[in-house]
Scaffold this motif. Structure first.
Motif, PDB file in Angstrom:
ATOM      1  N   TRP A 251       0.778   6.342  10.022  1.00 17.39           N
ATOM      2  CA  TRP A 251       0.131   5.941   8.764  1.00 17.39           C
ATOM      3  C   TRP A 251      -0.588   4.613   8.928  1.00 17.39           C
ATOM      4  N   SER A 252      -1.639   4.458   8.138  1.00 13.25           N
ATOM      5  CA  SER A 252      -2.394   3.205   8.133  1.00 13.25           C
ATOM      6  C   SER A 252      -1.594   2.115   7.428  1.00 13.25           C
ATOM      7  N   ALA A 253      -2.058   0.895   7.589  1.00 15.44           N
ATOM      8  CA  ALA A 253      -1.517  -0.199   6.792  1.00 15.44           C
ATOM      9  C   ALA A 253      -1.934   0.008   5.334  1.00 15.44           C
TER      10      ALA A 253
ATOM     11  N   ASN B 277       5.119   2.934   4.452  1.00 17.64           N
ATOM     12  CA  ASN B 277       5.072   1.575   3.909  1.00 17.64           C
ATOM     13  C   ASN B 277       3.844   1.444   3.023  1.00 17.64           C
ATOM     14  N   LEU B 278       4.078   1.352   1.721  1.00 23.51           N
ATOM     15  CA  LEU B 278       2.986   1.163   0.769  1.00 23.51           C
ATOM     16  C   LEU B 278       2.781  -0.301   0.398  1.00 23.51           C
ATOM     17  N   GLY B 279       3.497  -1.190   1.053  1.00 18.73           N
ATOM     18  CA  GLY B 279       3.286  -2.616   0.819  1.00 18.73           C
ATOM     19  C   GLY B 279       4.154  -3.210  -0.257  1.00 18.73           C
ATOM     20  N   GLY B 280       5.173  -2.492  -0.686  1.00 14.61           N
ATOM     21  CA  GLY B 280       6.073  -2.995  -1.708  1.00 14.61           C
ATOM     22  C   GLY B 280       6.828  -1.855  -2.354  1.00 14.61           C
ATOM     23  N   PRO B 281       7.878  -2.162  -3.109  1.00 16.74           N
ATOM     24  CA  PRO B 281       8.663  -1.117  -3.763  1.00 16.74           C
ATOM     25  C   PRO B 281       8.013  -0.626  -5.050  1.00 16.74           C
TER      26      PRO B 281
ATOM     27  N   MET C 150       2.210  -5.876 -10.152  1.00 18.39           N
ATOM     28  CA  MET C 150       1.985  -4.475  -9.788  1.00 18.39           C
ATOM     29  C   MET C 150       0.531  -4.244  -9.397  1.00 18.39           C
ATOM     30  N   ASP C 151       0.349  -3.580  -8.242  1.00 18.43           N
ATOM     31  CA  ASP C 151      -0.966  -3.164  -7.768  1.00 18.43           C
ATOM     32  C   ASP C 151      -0.928  -1.696  -7.374  1.00 18.43           C
ATOM     33  N   VAL C 152      -2.109  -1.094  -7.289  1.00 17.58           N
ATOM     34  CA  VAL C 152      -2.248   0.278  -6.798  1.00 17.58           C
ATOM     35  C   VAL C 152      -2.537   0.205  -5.303  1.00 17.58           C
ATOM     36  N   HIS C 153      -1.639   0.756  -4.495  1.00 18.49           N
ATOM     37  CA  HIS C 153      -1.806   0.721  -3.044  1.00 18.49           C
ATOM     38  C   HIS C 153      -1.994   2.129  -2.486  1.00 18.49           C
ATOM     39  N   PHE C 154      -2.654   2.174  -1.329  1.00 21.39           N
ATOM     40  CA  PHE C 154      -3.063   3.440  -0.714  1.00 21.39           C
ATOM     41  C   PHE C 154      -2.813   3.380   0.791  1.00 21.39           C
ATOM     42  N   ILE C 155      -2.340   4.486   1.357  1.00 26.57           N
ATOM     43  CA  ILE C 155      -2.240   4.639   2.806  1.00 26.57           C
ATOM     44  C   ILE C 155      -2.760   6.017   3.192  1.00 26.57           C
ATOM     45  N   ARG C 156      -3.126   6.173   4.459  1.00 19.80           N
ATOM     46  CA  ARG C 156      -3.623   7.469   4.913  1.00 19.80           C
ATOM     47  C   ARG C 156      -3.092   7.782   6.305  1.00 19.80           C
ATOM     48  N   SER C 157      -2.969   9.060   6.571  1.00 26.21           N
ATOM     49  CA  SER C 157      -2.622   9.572   7.896  1.00 26.21           C
ATOM     50  C   SER C 157      -3.708  10.531   8.331  1.00 26.21           C
ATOM     51  N   LEU C 158      -4.073  10.481   9.588  1.00 28.10           N
ATOM     52  CA  LEU C 158      -5.075  11.388  10.126  1.00 28.10           C
ATOM     53  C   LEU C 158      -4.478  12.348  11.136  1.00 28.10           C
ATOM     54  N   ASP C 159      -3.144  12.368  11.231  1.00 28.74           N
ATOM     55  CA  ASP C 159      -2.470  13.258  12.179  1.00 28.74           C
ATOM     56  C   ASP C 159      -1.329  14.038  11.529  1.00 28.74           C
TER      57      ASP C 159
ATOM     58  N   LEU D  18      -0.693   7.423  -2.530  1.00 29.70           N
ATOM     59  CA  LEU D  18      -1.032   6.316  -3.427  1.00 29.70           C
ATOM     60  C   LEU D  18       0.093   6.110  -4.417  1.00 29.70           C
ATOM     61  N   ALA D  19       0.337   4.867  -4.795  1.00 29.57           N
ATOM     62  CA  ALA D  19       1.333   4.567  -5.821  1.00 29.57           C
ATOM     63  C   ALA D  19       1.096   3.171  -6.371  1.00 29.57           C
ATOM     64  N   SER D  20       1.554   2.945  -7.582  1.00 27.23           N
ATOM     65  CA  SER D  20       1.618   1.602  -8.145  1.00 27.23           C
ATOM     66  C   SER D  20       2.904   0.954  -7.648  1.00 27.23           C
ATOM     67  N   ILE D  21       2.752  -0.177  -6.966  1.00 23.67           N
ATOM     68  CA  ILE D  21       3.912  -0.813  -6.338  1.00 23.67           C
ATOM     69  C   ILE D  21       3.927  -2.308  -6.676  1.00 23.67           C
ATOM     70  N   ASP D  22       5.051  -2.959  -6.372  1.00 26.46           N
ATOM     71  CA  ASP D  22       5.227  -4.399  -6.578  1.00 26.46           C
ATOM     72  C   ASP D  22       4.913  -5.108  -5.266  1.00 26.46           C
ATOM     73  N   PRO D  23       3.735  -5.744  -5.158  1.00 23.72           N
ATOM     74  CA  PRO D  23       3.362  -6.374  -3.890  1.00 23.72           C
ATOM     75  C   PRO D  23       4.082  -7.709  -3.703  1.00 23.72           C
ATOM     76  N   PRO D  24       4.155  -8.197  -2.470  1.00 20.81           N
ATOM     77  CA  PRO D  24       4.759  -9.505  -2.248  1.00 20.81           C
ATOM     78  C   PRO D  24       3.887 -10.621  -2.817  1.00 20.81           C
ATOM     79  N   ALA D  25       4.512 -11.721  -3.180  1.00 22.46           N
ATOM     80  CA  ALA D  25       3.769 -12.870  -3.692  1.00 22.46           C
ATOM     81  C   ALA D  25       2.857 -13.424  -2.603  1.00 22.46           C
ATOM     82  N   VAL D  26       1.689 -13.875  -3.011  1.00 18.68           N
ATOM     83  CA  VAL D  26       0.715 -14.449  -2.095  1.00 18.68           C
ATOM     84  C   VAL D  26       0.305 -15.820  -2.612  1.00 18.68           C
ATOM     85  N   LYS D  27       0.502 -16.847  -1.802  1.00 19.30           N
ATOM     86  CA  LYS D  27       0.139 -18.226  -2.155  1.00 19.30           C
ATOM     87  C   LYS D  27       0.719 -18.619  -3.508  1.00 19.30           C
ATOM     88  N   GLY D  28       1.955 -18.211  -3.722  1.00 23.73           N
ATOM     89  CA  GLY D  28       2.646 -18.594  -4.936  1.00 23.73           C
ATOM     90  C   GLY D  28       2.338 -17.742  -6.151  1.00 23.73           C
TER      91      GLY D  28
END
Length: 549
Positions: free
Chosen positions: A369-371, A307-311, A355-364, A340-350
């Protein structure tokens, strides 16, 4: 000359800042003798991220303060060095009327001065016909020699480059029939052999195992299931460094529009969106622990939804007919994996940020995976497109990121290139730095309304090498940028203080010991002072000109 000017300036800075030195009769020869003013002044010289590199120098050469200051000054100038255009003519001048995009980069691990960049070459913007462009450098990317294209007159696209552990380059290239070839170069990308049939398909990506394990020199490639003769078998491997390719195989969970990475233990990781059935909102990290075993057919025992936080998005905003970047994966040591990827994040407060650059990591090892976290630092805005997110991992674990952003202009087609980095496994990010002037991504379309689908970056101990595209010439062109000090001899010291300095043993004298070192390295690159990748008569002359022993 540049070196000597820096030494003179270093001495002036030292005396200016070191007013509280322990002895008025001589220069202090140790960092411990520095006054607080000295440290404050160096922080001004090495503003921002440059200070980290200077601190590393302090820990390595505490007794050579003058050289340290000179190094700091050169580090600072290295950051100001402008990007170099890659797709140039024989005398290094822009070729007007053409287009170049989708660059990929290979760096010689045995001699980082040698690099090659491949790209999609359109000789005319009035045509959609493209070829496999390439150029090489022997001076760390300061100048580029355009010797391409491969197989002149043959339609080619989607270039991907990488290097074997011995410095051999491999160029992976898509033909118009959705099949791929590969080319090999043993001289830093100046000349190539091939093509060699490599199966393949659309949007293929490729990586090479440079570990010391059983998979060393294995080459892995993965592609989309959308088209071509091998759409149902989207993975293949070479076990002889790209001399030949094994028949492709099916994947239980195929991915597309992503990249591959080999962990230090030889495990193979892939990341991308779900390829079959196609779904922009579903992404996977896929792992193989036996692809490295040359005698075994690879299996993919792990496919974890992430889950990178958006498509992801494509054919939208600043790149109307292309991707807005690919899913980037890097595998580090001790089970660390980053995506890491450029994704379409959900709307926040309207506010519907496109598009934002989002990042996740795994340590195992990719099991959990992290949020997702946001890498770009601009405020959410309806006209802020942070696209072409690109990531690379340094040997020490530093994560480098580059991306394009429209947040300053607020206009969908006016972007700048930004870079940032993390030294704590992606828990925090440095303030993004703009690396180019603003440019119009709608300019120079070669009968194809996009600026390519990806950029490419490679990190080392001190910084990163980035291949990217802009339209600052009024057309699409490929550029190279060095982010951070150069390390042209892999010693962790900026090359202006190491490889370009005849004082090889750092005893503050250029003398018989340094001469012996240079002569013992004759013909190699380890005694190279003139940045031509070879220790020869020119380097001997340079050493003698610096003789003070």
């Amino acid at each position: 000359m540049r070196q000597e000017r820096s030494r003179r300036l270093a001495r002036a800075v030292w005396w200016r800042l070191g007013k509280n030195r322990t002895s008025k009769s001589r220069q202090p020869d140790s960092i411990e003798h520095c006054s607080p003013a000295y440290h404050a002044g160096l922080r001004c010289i090495c503003s921002g991220e440059n200070w980290r590199y200077f601190e590393r120098m302090i820990t390595r050469h505490r007794s050579n303060a003058i050289k340290l200051i000179a190094c700091a000054l050169l580090c600072n100038s290295a950051f100001a060095e402008p990007p170099a255009q890659v797709n140039v003519d024989a005398v290094g001048v822009n070729i007007f009327g053409d287009a170049a995009n989708e660059p990929s980069l290979a760096v010689d691990p045995t001699n980082p001065r040698r690099m090659a960049i491949g790209w999609r070459q359109f000789d005319s913007v009035t045509s959609n016909f493209r070829e496999a462009g390439y150029a090489s450098t022997i001076d760390g990317g300061r100048t580029w020699h355009n010797d391409g294209p491969h197989t002149n007159g043959i339609f080619r696209s989607d270039p991907v480059l990488d290097a074997r552990a011995d410095g051999t380059f491999l160029y992976h290239s898509l033909r118009g029939n959705f099949q791929c070839d590969s080319f090999l170069s043993g001289d830093g990308g100046a000349t190539w052999t091939g093509p060699t049939f490599a199966y393949g398909g659309d949007k293929a990506w490729m990586t090479i195992d440079r570990t010391v394990g059983v998979g060393r020199d294995n080459v892995y490639a993965c592609w989309s299931t959308a088209a071509g003769s091998y759409a149902s078998t989207p993975f293949c491997r070479s076990v002889d460094g790209g001399l030949s390719w094994q028949p492709p195989i099916a994947m239980p969970t195929p991915v597309r529009w992503g990249t591959l990475s080999v962990a230090p233990n030889g495990d193979l990781f892939l990341a991308g969106i779900q390829s079959s059935p196609f779904n922009l909102a579903v992404m996977y990290c896929v792992r193989s622990v036996n692809a490295k075993v040359k005698s075994t057919t690879p299996t993919f025992e792990s496919a974890v939804a992430i889950n990178l936080g958006g498509p992801m998005r494509y054919s939208a905003g600043p790149n109307p007919a292309g991707l807005l970047g690919q899913t980037q994966i890097e595998a580090g040591g001790d089970g660390a994996v980053y995506i890491l990827a450029s994704i379409d994040p959900p709307a926040v407060k309207g506010i519907d940020d496109p598009m934002d650059v989002h990042f996740i990591r795994s340590l195992d090892g990719g099991a959990t995976w992290s949020a997702p976290s946001r890498v770009n630092a601009d405020a959410m805005h309806a006209n802020s497109w942070n696209w072409m997110g690109t990531m690379s991992l340094s040997p020490s674990g530093r994560i480098d990121v580059a991306y394009l952003s429209t947040h300053e202009s607020g206009v969908v087609n006016i972007s700048r290139l930004y870079t940032t980095q993390s030294t704590d496994a992606g828990q925090s990010w440095s303030t993004p730095i703009a690396r180019t002037e603003a440019f119009d991504s709608f300019v120079g379309w070669p009968q194809q309304n996009k600026m390519g689908d990806y950029f490419h970056m490679r990190s080392d101990a001190l910084g990163a090498n980035l291949a990217f595209c802009t339209t600052n010439n009024g057309e699409q062109d490929v550029y190279f940028a060095r982010i951070g000090p150069r390390d042209c001899d892999n010693d962790g010291i900026p090359d202006a203080c190491g490889a370009s300095d005849a004082d090889f043993n750092n005893d503050q004298q250029v003398d018989a010991q340094d001469l012996a070192h240079l002569l013992n390295q004759w013909g190699s690159d380890d005694g190279d002072l003139t940045q031509d990748a070879t220790t020869d008569g020119a380097d001997l002359a340079s050493l003698l000109a610096q003789w003070n022993g």
